[in-house]
Scaffold this motif. Structure first.
Motif, mmCIF file in Angstrom:
data_model
loop_
_atom_site.group_PDB
_atom_site.id
_atom_site.type_symbol
_atom_site.label_atom_id
_atom_site.label_comp_id
_atom_site.label_asym_id
_atom_site.label_seq_id
_atom_site.Cartn_x
_atom_site.Cartn_y
_atom_site.Cartn_z
ATOM 1 N N GLN A 232 39.601 53.384 27.675
ATOM 2 C CA GLN A 232 39.298 54.803 27.872
ATOM 3 C C GLN A 232 40.355 55.705 27.259
ATOM 4 O OE1 GLN A 232 36.442 55.816 29.219
ATOM 5 N NE2 GLN A 232 35.857 53.661 29.300
ATOM 6 N N GLY A 233 41.144 55.173 26.326
ATOM 7 C CA GLY A 233 42.142 56.004 25.653
ATOM 8 C C GLY A 233 43.405 56.207 26.444
ATOM 9 N N HIS A 234 43.673 55.351 27.437
ATOM 10 C CA HIS A 234 44.884 55.460 28.236
ATOM 11 C C HIS A 234 45.744 54.241 27.984
ATOM 12 C CE1 HIS A 234 47.525 55.682 31.764
ATOM 13 N NE2 HIS A 234 47.179 56.946 31.812
ATOM 14 N N GLY A 235 47.044 54.422 28.053
ATOM 15 C CA GLY A 235 47.948 53.341 27.716
ATOM 16 C C GLY A 235 48.020 52.245 28.729
ATOM 17 N N HIS A 236 47.353 52.375 29.872
ATOM 18 C CA HIS A 236 47.436 51.376 30.923
ATOM 19 C C HIS A 236 46.064 50.814 31.220
ATOM 20 C CE1 HIS A 236 51.631 52.205 31.855
ATOM 21 N NE2 HIS A 236 51.323 53.451 31.618
ATOM 22 N N HIS A 237 46.041 49.541 31.524
ATOM 23 C CA HIS A 237 44.792 48.836 31.786
ATOM 24 C C HIS A 237 44.276 49.168 33.177
ATOM 25 C CE1 HIS A 237 41.887 45.803 32.304
ATOM 26 N NE2 HIS A 237 42.657 44.889 32.879
ATOM 27 N N PRO B 110 41.589 47.584 35.274
ATOM 28 C CA PRO B 110 40.580 46.544 35.437
ATOM 29 C C PRO B 110 39.672 46.830 36.608
ATOM 30 C CG PRO B 110 42.651 45.837 36.358
ATOM 31 C CD PRO B 110 42.896 47.174 35.749
ATOM 32 N N PRO B 111 38.607 46.034 36.790
ATOM 33 C CA PRO B 111 37.663 46.280 37.883
ATOM 34 C C PRO B 111 38.294 46.279 39.250
ATOM 35 C CG PRO B 111 36.730 44.739 36.285
ATOM 36 C CD PRO B 111 38.159 44.968 35.894
ATOM 37 N N GLU B 112 39.461 45.571 39.436
ATOM 38 C CA GLU B 112 40.028 45.531 40.773
ATOM 39 C C GLU B 112 40.992 46.669 41.039
ATOM 40 O OE1 GLU B 112 42.040 41.686 40.871
ATOM 41 O OE2 GLU B 112 43.900 42.760 41.050
ATOM 42 N N SER B 113 41.092 47.628 40.085
ATOM 43 C CA SER B 113 41.937 48.785 40.337
ATOM 44 C C SER B 113 41.427 49.529 41.560
ATOM 45 C CB SER B 113 41.940 49.721 39.128
ATOM 46 O OG SER B 113 42.616 49.115 38.054
ATOM 47 N N GLY B 114 42.366 50.153 42.271
ATOM 48 C CA GLY B 114 42.011 50.787 43.539
ATOM 49 C C GLY B 114 41.173 52.026 43.375
ATOM 50 N N GLY C 270 54.206 45.595 34.567
ATOM 51 C CA GLY C 270 54.318 44.172 34.306
ATOM 52 C C GLY C 270 53.047 43.421 34.640
ATOM 53 N N ILE C 271 52.525 43.636 35.834
ATOM 54 C CA ILE C 271 51.238 43.053 36.211
ATOM 55 C C ILE C 271 50.107 43.934 35.712
ATOM 56 C CG2 ILE C 271 49.806 42.363 38.190
ATOM 57 C CD1 ILE C 271 52.318 41.605 39.641
ATOM 58 N N ASP C 272 50.428 45.197 35.451
ATOM 59 C CA ASP C 272 49.525 46.153 34.812
ATOM 60 C C ASP C 272 48.256 46.400 35.618
ATOM 61 O OD1 ASP C 272 49.140 47.992 32.849
ATOM 62 O OD2 ASP C 272 48.116 46.634 31.486
ATOM 63 N N ARG C 273 48.440 46.863 36.848
ATOM 64 C CA ARG C 273 47.318 47.272 37.689
ATOM 65 C C ARG C 273 47.536 48.729 38.084
ATOM 66 N NH1 ARG C 273 45.465 43.526 35.719
ATOM 67 N NH2 ARG C 273 44.545 41.661 36.654
ATOM 68 N N SER C 274 46.467 49.514 38.067
ATOM 69 C CA SER C 274 46.575 50.942 38.333
ATOM 70 C C SER C 274 45.500 51.395 39.305
ATOM 71 C CB SER C 274 46.456 51.747 37.029
ATOM 72 O OG SER C 274 47.447 51.369 36.107
ATOM 73 N N ALA C 275 45.734 52.550 39.914
ATOM 74 C CA ALA C 275 44.749 53.163 40.803
ATOM 75 C C ALA C 275 45.028 54.660 40.880
ATOM 76 C CB ALA C 275 44.799 52.545 42.197
ATOM 77 N N ALA C 276 43.971 55.441 41.010
ATOM 78 C CA ALA C 276 44.120 56.890 41.140
ATOM 79 C C ALA C 276 44.474 57.248 42.577
ATOM 80 C CB ALA C 276 42.825 57.584 40.739
ATOM 81 N N LEU C 277 45.391 58.186 42.734
ATOM 82 C CA LEU C 277 45.758 58.710 44.050
ATOM 83 C C LEU C 277 45.165 60.103 44.207
ATOM 84 C CD1 LEU C 277 49.549 57.699 44.208
ATOM 85 C CD2 LEU C 277 47.611 56.523 45.268
ATOM 86 N N THR D 295 44.760 46.268 45.569
ATOM 87 C CA THR D 295 45.020 44.858 45.839
ATOM 88 C C THR D 295 45.378 44.151 44.548
ATOM 89 O OG1 THR D 295 43.469 44.889 47.693
ATOM 90 C CG2 THR D 295 44.083 42.733 46.821
ATOM 91 N N VAL D 296 46.492 43.430 44.565
ATOM 92 C CA VAL D 296 47.030 42.812 43.357
ATOM 93 C C VAL D 296 47.296 41.339 43.616
ATOM 94 C CG1 VAL D 296 48.909 42.831 41.677
ATOM 95 C CG2 VAL D 296 48.095 44.979 42.643
ATOM 96 N N VAL D 297 46.903 40.483 42.683
ATOM 97 C CA VAL D 297 47.228 39.063 42.732
ATOM 98 C C VAL D 297 48.487 38.844 41.905
ATOM 99 C CG1 VAL D 297 46.469 36.723 42.199
ATOM 100 C CG2 VAL D 297 44.816 38.413 43.008
ATOM 101 N N LEU D 298 49.517 38.293 42.512
ATOM 102 C CA LEU D 298 50.799 38.083 41.842
ATOM 103 C C LEU D 298 50.731 36.762 41.075
ATOM 104 C CD1 LEU D 298 53.024 39.160 44.857
ATOM 105 C CD2 LEU D 298 52.277 40.561 42.920
ATOM 106 N N ASP D 299 50.195 36.831 39.863
ATOM 107 C CA ASP D 299 49.932 35.616 39.103
ATOM 108 C C ASP D 299 51.063 35.194 38.183
ATOM 109 O OD1 ASP D 299 49.746 37.700 37.364
ATOM 110 O OD2 ASP D 299 47.777 37.169 36.552
#
Length: 314
Positions: free
Chosen positions: A195-200, A202-206, A272-279, A288-292
């Motif tokens: 979507q033109g943003h520097g951060h991923h 994914p579907p599990e983003s909050g 680092g894990i690259d998970r995002s969510a809007a506040l 929710t993040v899986v520490l893989d």
């Protein structure tokens, strides 16, 4: 009194409050030794920020601070070209998804345990940038770049070196960095349009949820949402984080839930894990993040630049 053949007992001179030392030479020397000892023994902070949760630029003997910055608001720290750190970037496709990025550094070491402390020559971390946009903060030689975070086309991936106090190492007024070319093809599994943003995202983003529901966890087959192994609750009000940011020790493979309530609109991001969510202001968002993977990962807000926690995954 002492007589012939007897030895006088030698006592250490003591200075009472307000009483000058006996020797005008010893006192300055002793003060200098104590000052150097205090400077050398003081333990540098191990959290990303000092209390107050904002970036601090720590002055020190490493290089010279310039008024110019790196384009992201981090001031440049000039060092001589001879002996300056250097970095080379190598990008290879991953067998399953995206790319594996290798950073080969010279005259430099990654120091994740002292991030937020004073600048030390030849130490710090790296920022990974795609076409000039920051993707992640890196604390080691290897980094996995997910394909979903890279739009189709030709790109430049850059690694830039930073000191522990978040100043950018620089030579002749330019940041110390290395770059590599990266080509992503739509539908190939190595790059899909974003979507033109520097951060991923994914579907599990909050997603924002009233009442603190776990709106970000992916559904488990036939059993609703999977449970988190640990929940971390954070509140942001008037630019301050409660509880104070600290380091949280976790095991690889665990699933954590980050429940964040903010009084302003912002974006939550796990570097680092690259998970995002809007506040959303006044609402609770759960990510929710899986520490893989192992490493030190920072949970921050992008708009206000606040550190919420450090996740030390072993």
């Amino acid at each position: 009194m002492t007589g012939p053949g007897s030895r006088a007992r030698r006592t250490r001179p003591r200075c009472r409050p307000g009483q000058p030392a006996r020797s005008a030479v010893v006192a300055p020397a002793l003060a200098l030794i104590l000052a150097l000892g205090a400077a050398g023994c003081a333990e540098r902070p191990t959290t990303h920020h000092k209390p107050g949760t904002r970036h601090d630029v720590a002055d020190g003997p490493a290089g010279r601070l310039l008024t110019a910055d790196d384009g992201e608001g981090h001031r440049l720290r000039e060092v001589p070209a001879r002996g300056a750190p250097a970095v080379t970037v190598t990008v290879r496709p991953d067998a399953e998804d995206g790319w594996n990025v290798r950073l080969d550094v010279r005259r430099f070491r990654f120091t994740p345990d002292s991030v937020g402390g004073a600048a030390v020559p030849g130490g710090g971390h790296a920022h990974l940038l795609l076409d000039g946009r920051k993707l992640a903060r890196v604390y080691g030689r290897w980094h996995h770049l997910p394909a979903a975070g890279v739009p189709a086309g030709r790109h430049t991936l850059t690694a830039r070196l930073y000191a522990d106090d978040h100043t950018a190492w620089a030579v002749r007024g330019r940041p110390v960095e290395g770059s590599a070319r990266l080509t992503a093809t739509a539908g190939s599994g190595h790059g899909r349009p974003s979507q033109g943003h520097g951060h991923h995202h994914p579907p599990e983003s909050g997603r924002p949820s009233s009442g603190g529901g776990a709106g970000s966890a992916p559904p488990a087959t036939g059993q609703g949402r999977p449970r988190a192994d640990r929940t971390i609750t954070v509140r942001i009000a008037d630019g301050r984080v409660s509880p104070r940011p600290g380091r949280i020790e976790l095991r690889k493979g665990r699933r954590i839930a980050l429940r964040v309530t903010s009084d302003t609109d912002d974006e939550l991001h796990v570097h680092g894990i690259d998970r995002s969510a809007a506040l959303r202001a006044g609402r609770t968002t759960t990510l929710t993040v899986v520490l893989d993977r192992t490493g030190l990962f920072e949970v921050e807000t992008h708009g206000s630049g606040l550190l919420l926690a450090q996740l030390a995954v072993r």
